[in-house]
Design a protein around this motif. Structure first.
Motif, PDB file in Angstrom:
ATOM      1  N   ALA A 284       0.849  -1.210   0.000  1.00 11.15           N
ATOM      2  CA  ALA A 284       0.000   0.000   0.000  1.00 11.15           C
ATOM      3  C   ALA A 284       0.878   1.251   0.000  1.00 11.15           C
ATOM      4  O   ALA A 284       0.616   2.228  -0.718  1.00 11.15           O
ATOM      5  CB  ALA A 284      -0.926  -0.014   1.215  1.00 11.15           C
ATOM      6  N   LYS A 285       1.947   1.190   0.800  1.00 13.96           N
ATOM      7  CA  LYS A 285       2.880   2.329   0.871  1.00 13.96           C
ATOM      8  C   LYS A 285       3.535   2.563  -0.497  1.00 13.96           C
ATOM      9  O   LYS A 285       3.659   3.695  -0.974  1.00 13.96           O
ATOM     10  CB  LYS A 285       3.943   2.014   1.933  1.00 13.96           C
ATOM     11  CG  LYS A 285       4.865   3.183   2.274  1.00 13.96           C
ATOM     12  CD  LYS A 285       5.787   2.780   3.413  1.00 13.96           C
ATOM     13  CE  LYS A 285       6.871   3.837   3.613  1.00 13.96           C
ATOM     14  NZ  LYS A 285       7.848   3.409   4.629  1.00 13.96           N
ATOM     15  N   LEU A 286       3.940   1.442  -1.158  1.00 13.07           N
ATOM     16  CA  LEU A 286       4.574   1.534  -2.476  1.00 13.07           C
ATOM     17  C   LEU A 286       3.613   2.150  -3.502  1.00 13.07           C
ATOM     18  O   LEU A 286       3.997   3.035  -4.285  1.00 13.07           O
ATOM     19  CB  LEU A 286       5.008   0.135  -2.935  1.00 13.07           C
ATOM     20  CG  LEU A 286       5.575   0.019  -4.355  1.00 13.07           C
ATOM     21  CD1 LEU A 286       6.867   0.808  -4.498  1.00 13.07           C
ATOM     22  CD2 LEU A 286       5.827  -1.441  -4.726  1.00 13.07           C
ATOM     23  N   LEU A 287       2.353   1.708  -3.483  1.00 15.25           N
ATOM     24  CA  LEU A 287       1.363   2.233  -4.435  1.00 15.25           C
ATOM     25  C   LEU A 287       1.133   3.725  -4.225  1.00 15.25           C
ATOM     26  O   LEU A 287       0.996   4.485  -5.187  1.00 15.25           O
ATOM     27  CB  LEU A 287       0.043   1.467  -4.312  1.00 15.25           C
ATOM     28  CG  LEU A 287       0.090   0.001  -4.789  1.00 15.25           C
ATOM     29  CD1 LEU A 287      -1.205  -0.712  -4.466  1.00 15.25           C
ATOM     30  CD2 LEU A 287       0.350  -0.075  -6.292  1.00 15.25           C
ATOM     31  N   GLU A 288       1.128   4.132  -2.959  1.00 14.87           N
ATOM     32  CA  GLU A 288       0.934   5.559  -2.644  1.00 14.87           C
ATOM     33  C   GLU A 288       2.101   6.390  -3.184  1.00 14.87           C
ATOM     34  O   GLU A 288       1.915   7.443  -3.793  1.00 14.87           O
ATOM     35  CB  GLU A 288       0.828   5.714  -1.119  1.00 14.87           C
ATOM     36  CG  GLU A 288       0.266   7.079  -0.703  1.00 14.87           C
ATOM     37  CD  GLU A 288       0.165   7.176   0.826  1.00 14.87           C
ATOM     38  OE1 GLU A 288       0.387   8.289   1.328  1.00 14.87           O
ATOM     39  OE2 GLU A 288      -0.119   6.166   1.494  1.00 14.87           O
ATOM     40  N   MET A 289       3.328   5.874  -2.970  1.00 12.09           N
ATOM     41  CA  MET A 289       4.525   6.585  -3.464  1.00 12.09           C
ATOM     42  C   MET A 289       4.505   6.682  -4.989  1.00 12.09           C
ATOM     43  O   MET A 289       4.841   7.715  -5.567  1.00 12.09           O
ATOM     44  CB  MET A 289       5.796   5.850  -3.005  1.00 12.09           C
ATOM     45  CG  MET A 289       6.063   5.979  -1.520  1.00 12.09           C
ATOM     46  SD  MET A 289       7.311   4.798  -0.954  1.00 12.09           S
ATOM     47  CE  MET A 289       8.803   5.603  -1.501  1.00 12.09           C
ATOM     48  N   LYS A 290       4.079   5.579  -5.642  1.00 14.33           N
ATOM     49  CA  LYS A 290       4.000   5.579  -7.113  1.00 14.33           C
ATOM     50  C   LYS A 290       2.979   6.590  -7.605  1.00 14.33           C
ATOM     51  O   LYS A 290       3.190   7.284  -8.599  1.00 14.33           O
ATOM     52  CB  LYS A 290       3.633   4.185  -7.626  1.00 14.33           C
ATOM     53  CG  LYS A 290       4.806   3.238  -7.734  1.00 14.33           C
ATOM     54  CD  LYS A 290       4.377   1.938  -8.375  1.00 14.33           C
ATOM     55  CE  LYS A 290       5.555   1.022  -8.624  1.00 14.33           C
ATOM     56  NZ  LYS A 290       5.129  -0.266  -9.184  1.00 14.33           N
ATOM     57  N   ALA A 291       1.845   6.670  -6.911  1.00 12.54           N
ATOM     58  CA  ALA A 291       0.779   7.602  -7.307  1.00 12.54           C
ATOM     59  C   ALA A 291       1.267   9.037  -7.213  1.00 12.54           C
ATOM     60  O   ALA A 291       1.007   9.868  -8.086  1.00 12.54           O
ATOM     61  CB  ALA A 291      -0.447   7.394  -6.417  1.00 12.54           C
ATOM     62  N   GLN A 292       2.033   9.328  -6.130  1.00 13.34           N
ATOM     63  CA  GLN A 292       2.570  10.691  -5.980  1.00 13.34           C
ATOM     64  C   GLN A 292       3.571  10.999  -7.090  1.00 13.34           C
ATOM     65  O   GLN A 292       3.577  12.080  -7.670  1.00 13.34           O
ATOM     66  CB  GLN A 292       3.262  10.820  -4.613  1.00 13.34           C
ATOM     67  CG  GLN A 292       2.252  10.957  -3.466  1.00 13.34           C
ATOM     68  CD  GLN A 292       2.926  10.858  -2.100  1.00 13.34           C
ATOM     69  OE1 GLN A 292       4.105  10.573  -1.993  1.00 13.34           O
ATOM     70  NE2 GLN A 292       2.148  11.090  -1.058  1.00 13.34           N
TER      71      GLN A 292
END
Length: 504
Positions: free
Chosen positions: A35-43
Motif C-alpha cells: 500500500a505504501k509503495l502504491l501511494e509513493m507511485k501515485a505521488q
C-alpha cells in the motif's frame, strides 16, 4: 532533483516488498508495504509524470494505417492462396509459451527471447518463431503427419532496423510438412512454394540459396573444426551474406578460438556456389567424399536438384556452401531466398538486398518434446512478410499509386431533401443481397458532397434515389469514372451492380 529522489525512494520500497515476498513474511506486513509503495507511485505519477509521457508505439513496433493494411491484405491473400493450392490446413497456437518450451532451441539467438514477468505462476516467454510451437503442438497431440500453415505475430528483442523491415513484433507466414516421406519430395515442394510466392508478388529478381546442415558439418569436420565448436562456427559462417570473409575469419579465430589453418580450409569451401555441376564436383572431392555426413547430404542435394529441374525452377536456385542459417534445430536441407538488386551493367553478380524467406529440414525438434523421444521428420519454410511489406510500401509511395482501403461497390445517394427513409430502405436491400454499400450519415446531404466522397474513396458506382425515380420504379445508376447515368429498374439493380463491379 526532487523527482529523481522520489523515483529512487520508489525503487527502494519496491525492493523492500520484493524481499518480504521472498522471505514469505506475514501477509499483513506485505499488504502494508505494498500500500505504501502504491501511494509513493501515485505521488510520483502526479503532475510531473504527465509532462514526461510521450505518446508513441514501443521501440521496434508500429501501427498500420488503412492504406498499409490494404497492401498487407493483398500480400496475405496471395500467400494463403498459395498455401491452400498446395493442400495445407491451418492451425493457431498461444502467443506465449512456457519458457522451458523455447529454451535451448535457438542457439545464440536465445538472448533475443522476450521473457514475461513472473506473475507468481508459470514462467512464460513470448514466442520467438512459429516452428518451435508447431513442434510442441505435434508432440503434445501425438500428430505424426500434417501439412499446415500458420500466420501469426512473433516477438524478438532485436535491435530494430525498421526501414529494412526488421521489428521486435512482426508477422511470420509458415508452411510445414510433417511426416515420414521419401527423401527430398516435400523439401522440393517447399522450394516450389517460395518460388511461386515471390514470382506472384512481383518483387523483382530473386535467388533461392540452398545448402545442407550435413554438408556443413562434414565440411567443418574435414577442415579440422572440433565437434564442440560446430554450432558456434556455423553461426559465424551464417554472417557471410552481411560481412566479408576476412571479418568472419577474424571472428572464428579471434573470438571463437579456431585455428587459422582450419579457418582457411573453411574459406576455400564457403566461397563456392553453383548447381548440379558443383554437387558432382564435391562428390569427387577427396576429403568431403570420405565424410559420411557430407556424402549423405550431397546425395540428397543431387536428388533435390533433379526434382527442382522437373518443377522448372532451377534457374532461380543456387547451391551455396556459405549458407548456414543460425538456428540450432536444422538437421538437413536449409534454404534462404534473397531479393537481388542489379547495381549496374558492369557488375556480374547482382547484389542481395536481404532475405525474404527461409527454412529447412528439422527432423529432431519434435522428439525434443516427446517423452519417449519419438521423432517426427519435418521440413518447412517461413516467408519474411515484413520485408516484403516494406518493399511494396516503398514502391507504392514512389509510384503514387492510389490504394483503395475499402471494397464498397456503391454509394446510395439522393439529389433532393427528405429522402433519408428511401435511402435507408434501398441500402438495406443492397446489404441483404450481399452488396458492399455505404451512405453518408446526413439527413439531407448535397449531391456534390456525395459524389466527391466517391471520388476520394474510389467507390465506382452511385445509386441515386429521387422523387421521379421512385414514381417510375427505377434507380439512377451513375458510373463515377465516366459520369454516365442510366435508369435501372429497381428489381434489376442488384444484378446490374454485381455485373458492373465483378471485374474490379
Amino acid at each position: 532533483m526532487a523527482a529523481e529522489a522520489a523515483a529512487a525512494a520508489v525503487r527502494e520500497q519496491a525492493e523492500v516488498v520484493r524481499r518480504l515476498k521472498q522471505d514469505e513474511a506475514e501477509p499483513e506486513r506485505i499488504a502494508k508495504e505494498v500500500a505504501k509503495l502504491l501511494e509513493m507511485k501515485a505521488q510520483l505519477g502526479g503532475e510531473e509524470g504527465k509532462h514526461k509521457f510521450v505518446l508513441k508505439t514501443p521501440k521496434g513496433t508500429r501501427d498500420y494505417s488503412p492504406k498499409q493494411m490494404a497492401i498487407r491484405e493483398r500480400v496475405f491473400t496471395a500467400i494463403i492462396n498459395c498455401f491452400k493450392r498446395h493442400g495445407a490446413e491451418v492451425i493457431d497456437t498461444p502467443v506465449f509459451e512456457l519458457k522451458e518450451t523455447l529454451t535451448g532451441k535457438y542457439g545464440e539467438d536465445s538472448k533475443l527471447i522476450y521473457d514475461l514477468k513472473d506473475q507468481g505462476g508459470e514462467l512464460l516467454s513470448l514466442r520467438y518463431d512459429l516452428t518451435v510451437p508447431f513442434a510442441r503442438y505435434l508432440a503434445m497431440n501425438k500428430i505424426t503427419n500434417i501439412k499446415r500453415y500458420h500466420i501469426a505475430k512473433v516477438y524478438r528483442r532485436d535491435n530494430p532496423a525498421m526501414t529494412r523491415g526488421r521489428y521486435r513484433e512482426f508477422y511470420q507466414c509458415d508452411f510445414d510438412i510433417a511426416g515420414q516421406f521419401d527423401p527430398m519430395i516435400p523439401d522440393a515442394e517447399c522450394l516450389k512454394i517460395v518460388h511461386e510466392i515471390l514470382s506472384d508478388l512481383q518483387l523483382g529478381d530473386f535467388l533461392i540459396k540452398v545448402n545442407d546442415r550435413r554438408i556443413l558439418d562434414g565440411m567443418f569436420a574435414v577442415c579440422g573444426v572440433p565437434d564442440s565448436k560446430f554450432r558456434t562456427i556455423c553461426s559465424s559462417v551464417d554472417k557471410l551474406d552481411k560481412v566479408p570473409w576476412e571479418e568472419v575469419k577474424n571472428e572464428m579465430v579471434g573470438e571463437k578460438g579456431l585455428s587459422p589453418e582450419a579457418a582457411d580450409r573453411i574459406g576455400e569451401y564457403v566461397q563456392l556456389h553453383g548447381g548440379l555441376d558443383l554437387i558432382e564436383q564435391l562428390l569427387q572431392d577427396p576429403k568431403l567424399s570420405q565424410n559420411k555426413l557430407a556424402k549423405e547430404g550431397l546425395g540428397d542435394m543431387k536428388l533435390l536438384f533433379e526434382y527442382l529441374t522437373l518443377f522448372g525452377i532451377t534457374g532461380k536456385i543456387s547451391f551455396d556452401l556459405s549458407l548456414a542459417r543460425g538456428l540450432d534445430y536444422y538437421t538437413g536441407v536449409i534454404y534462404e531466398a534473397v531479393l537481388l538488386q542489379q547495381q549496374n551493367d558492369h557488375v556480374e553478380d547482382p547484389v542481395s538486398i536481404g532475405s525474404v524467406a527461409g527454412g529447412g529440414r528439422y527432423d529432431g525438434l519434435v522428439g525434443m518434446f516427446d517423452p519417449k523421444g519419438r521423432k517426427v521428420p519435418c521440413v518447412g519454410v517461413s516467408i519474411g512478410i515484413e520485408r516484403i511489406f516494406s518493399i511494396l510500401e516503398q514502391r507504392v509511395e514512389a509510384s503514387e499509386e492510389k490504394i483503395r482501403t475499402t471494397e464498397t461497390q456503391v454509394l446510395v445517394a439522393s439529389a433532393q431533401k427528405k429522402l433519408l427513409e428511401e435511402r435507408l430502405k434501398l441500402i438495406s436491400e443492397l446489404w441483404d443481397a450481399g452488396i458492399k454499400a455505404e451512405i453518408l450519415y446526413k439527413k439531407n446531404p448535397k449531391l456534390l458532397n456525395q459524389l466527391q466522397y466517391c471520388e476520394e474513396t474510389g467507390i465506382p458506382l452511385v445509386a441515386i434515389v429521387g422523387e421521379q425515380e421512385l414514381k417510375d420504379g427505377v434507380v439512377k445508376l451513375r458510373d463515377v469514372a465516366t459520369r454516365e447515368e442510366v435508369n435501372i429498374r429497381r428489381e434489376n439493380l442488384i444484378e446490374e451492380i454485381r455485373m458492373r463491379t465483378s471485374q474490379l
